[in-house]
Design a protein around this motif. Structure first.
Motif, short mmCIF file in Angstrom:
data_model
loop_
_atom_site.label_atom_id
_atom_site.label_comp_id
_atom_site.label_asym_id
_atom_site.label_seq_id
_atom_site.Cartn_x
_atom_site.Cartn_y
_atom_site.Cartn_z
N TYR A 158 -3.18 -3.12 -11.73
CA TYR A 158 -3.84 -2.00 -11.04
C TYR A 158 -3.94 -0.78 -11.14
O TYR A 158 -3.12 -0.59 -9.63
CB TYR A 158 -4.69 -3.08 -9.71
CG TYR A 158 -5.05 -4.16 -10.32
CD1 TYR A 158 -6.49 -4.18 -10.13
CD2 TYR A 158 -4.43 -5.39 -10.82
CE1 TYR A 158 -7.17 -5.60 -10.39
CE2 TYR A 158 -5.26 -7.03 -11.04
CZ TYR A 158 -5.99 -6.42 -10.76
OH TYR A 158 -6.57 -8.37 -10.92
N PRO A 182 -13.41 0.78 -12.28
CA PRO A 182 -11.73 0.65 -12.24
C PRO A 182 -11.30 0.35 -13.35
O PRO A 182 -11.88 -0.80 -14.37
CB PRO A 182 -12.52 -0.19 -10.76
CG PRO A 182 -13.88 -0.71 -10.82
CD PRO A 182 -14.63 0.26 -11.91
N ARG A 242 -1.42 -5.13 -2.47
CA ARG A 242 -0.64 -3.97 -2.37
C ARG A 242 0.39 -4.11 -0.78
O ARG A 242 1.24 -2.88 -1.11
CB ARG A 242 -2.07 -2.72 -1.63
CG ARG A 242 -2.94 -2.30 -2.95
CD ARG A 242 -4.05 -1.67 -2.83
NE ARG A 242 -4.68 -1.39 -3.34
CZ ARG A 242 -5.67 -0.50 -3.59
NH1 ARG A 242 -6.60 -0.13 -2.28
NH2 ARG A 242 -6.87 -0.32 -4.57
N ASP A 290 -3.72 7.24 -5.96
CA ASP A 290 -2.72 6.57 -5.37
C ASP A 290 -1.73 6.31 -5.62
O ASP A 290 -2.01 4.90 -5.48
CB ASP A 290 -2.85 7.24 -3.63
CG ASP A 290 -2.33 6.62 -2.95
OD1 ASP A 290 -0.64 7.00 -3.31
OD2 ASP A 290 -2.26 6.43 -1.49
N LYS A 334 -1.27 2.74 -4.13
CA LYS A 334 -2.14 1.60 -4.30
C LYS A 334 -1.74 0.65 -5.07
O LYS A 334 -2.35 0.06 -5.39
CB LYS A 334 -2.96 2.32 -4.09
CG LYS A 334 -2.89 2.77 -2.42
CD LYS A 334 -5.24 3.32 -1.79
CE LYS A 334 -5.41 3.82 -0.66
NZ LYS A 334 -6.29 4.08 -0.41
N ALA A 335 -1.16 1.59 -6.55
CA ALA A 335 -1.15 1.00 -7.90
C ALA A 335 -0.34 -0.50 -7.14
O ALA A 335 1.05 -0.43 -6.30
CB ALA A 335 -0.61 1.49 -8.39
N ASP A 339 -4.28 3.21 -9.84
CA ASP A 339 -5.18 3.85 -8.16
C ASP A 339 -4.43 5.23 -8.61
O ASP A 339 -3.72 5.73 -9.06
CB ASP A 339 -4.64 3.20 -7.11
CG ASP A 339 -5.57 3.04 -6.03
OD1 ASP A 339 -6.56 2.77 -5.84
OD2 ASP A 339 -5.62 4.50 -5.56
#
Length: 326
Positions: A126, A111, A226, A130, A133-134, A128
């Motif tokens: 963070y 990750p 999130r 998608d 989801k960031a 992602d």
């Protein structure tokens, strides 16, 4: 009698927070072993040099008539010492180069977290596949225990340096360039880090926390982060939200789920859940939040947050709203 306290003080730096000699990750362990190797080799060299020096002094005093022969023998000793010095330096250099790849030892596709150094705070994105989801947070980096986490290091203004001694070595964040660092924590814990490159007036107040959690706890934390901002549940916090949106706060900060979408300052969506504010400057209490809002330049001179005029009542409301953003 004074030696014992001095030794205790000296050895206290070999353990605890921000100690490179208290490794809890493979990268930090490689650096710790390198330190011990350098210490051992240099210690042996020191003892040998002192021994040869004493031998030369004693022999020269006891055999003054053989000075030319002694000087010839010492010439061979010096030549041998030069060769030994070259070999020792080559060995230590090779050991250092061997340890360096451990700073980026991630395997497979770990990750990835984008770390951006700002004057004077840390922004963690963070990432992602998608986009939904960031998310972003500030000054506290959460990672799962026993898993490689790749950090992409960038700087927005000047050179910073990411350093969490218990977990890894230093790596610079350079404007216009991306560096990479891999973190892995062997056990749960809270590890303190620091900017290790002088970056301006508040360099010493640019700390961070790495919070290593069991995978299940980390997954729960991700789910919370999130999510959108917590809606106020009492009248004071609700009034604080209205104050936040009506002032210039919303132009600089983001609170997901509201109209606030500023990008200059830290994302405040879940600011109430963080341990500190001001990049480790103050514990995250309601009083500290109120003091920061009231006069950020007195607490951290030179930071980019301007003084926003508020009344005492608005200050109470804002601090209630901020602490409610869990």
């Amino acid at each position: 009698m004074k030696i014992a306290p001095a030794c205790v003080l000296l050895l206290s730096g070999c353990a605890g927070a921000q100690s490179a000699l208290d490794a809890d990750g493979p990268s930090a362990l490689a650096i710790q072993n390198l330190i011990f190797l350098f210490f051992t080799v240099c210690g042996v060299v020191f003892v040998l040099v002192m021994g040869v020096m004493v031998w030369a002094l004693v022999r020269g005093r006891n055999e003054p008539a053989r000075r030319p022969q002694t000087e010839h023998s010492m010439g061979r000793v010096v030549a041998g010492a030069v060769v030994a010095t070259f070999l020792v330096i080559a060995f230590l250099t090779a050991a250092s180069f061997y340890a360096t790849p451990s700073l980026d030892r991630g395997k497979g596709d770990p990750p990835t977290i984008l770390v951006r150094g700002q004057q004077w705070w840390w922004q963690f994105s963070y990432l992602d596949a998608d986009p939904a989801k960031a998310f972003q947070t500030a000054n506290e980096l959460h990672i799962p225990v026993g898993t490689d986490v790749r950090l992409r290091l960038e700087a927005s203004d000047v050179i910073h340096s990411f350093w969490v001694p218990n977990l890894t070595g230093k790596q610079d964040l350079v404007p216009g360039r991306e560096n990479v660092l891999t973190l892995k924590a062997a056990k749960p814990g809270v590890y303190r880090g620091q900017c290790a490159e002088f970056c301006g007036l508040q360099h010493s107040h640019m700390a961070l926390l790495v919070i290593a959690e069991e995978p299940a706890d980390y997954a729960r934390w991700l789910d919370v982060q999130r999510g959108l901002a917590t809606a106020p549940t009492d009248g004071e916090a609700a009034a604080g939200k209205l104050v936040f949106m009506s002032k210039s706060c919303a132009a600089c900060h983001t609170i997901r789920g509201t109209e606030a979408a500023g990008t200059t300052g830290p994302d405040l969506t879940h600011v109430g859940s963080r341990s500190t504010i001001g990049a480790g400057l103050l514990d995250n209490t309601r009083g500290s939040v109120a003091a920061w809002i009231a006069d950020p330049q007195t607490l951290k001179p030179g930071n980019n947050m301007p003084l926003v005029p508020v009344t005492s009542e608005e200050l109470r409301q804002l601090s209630a709203y901020m602490k409610g953003l869990q």
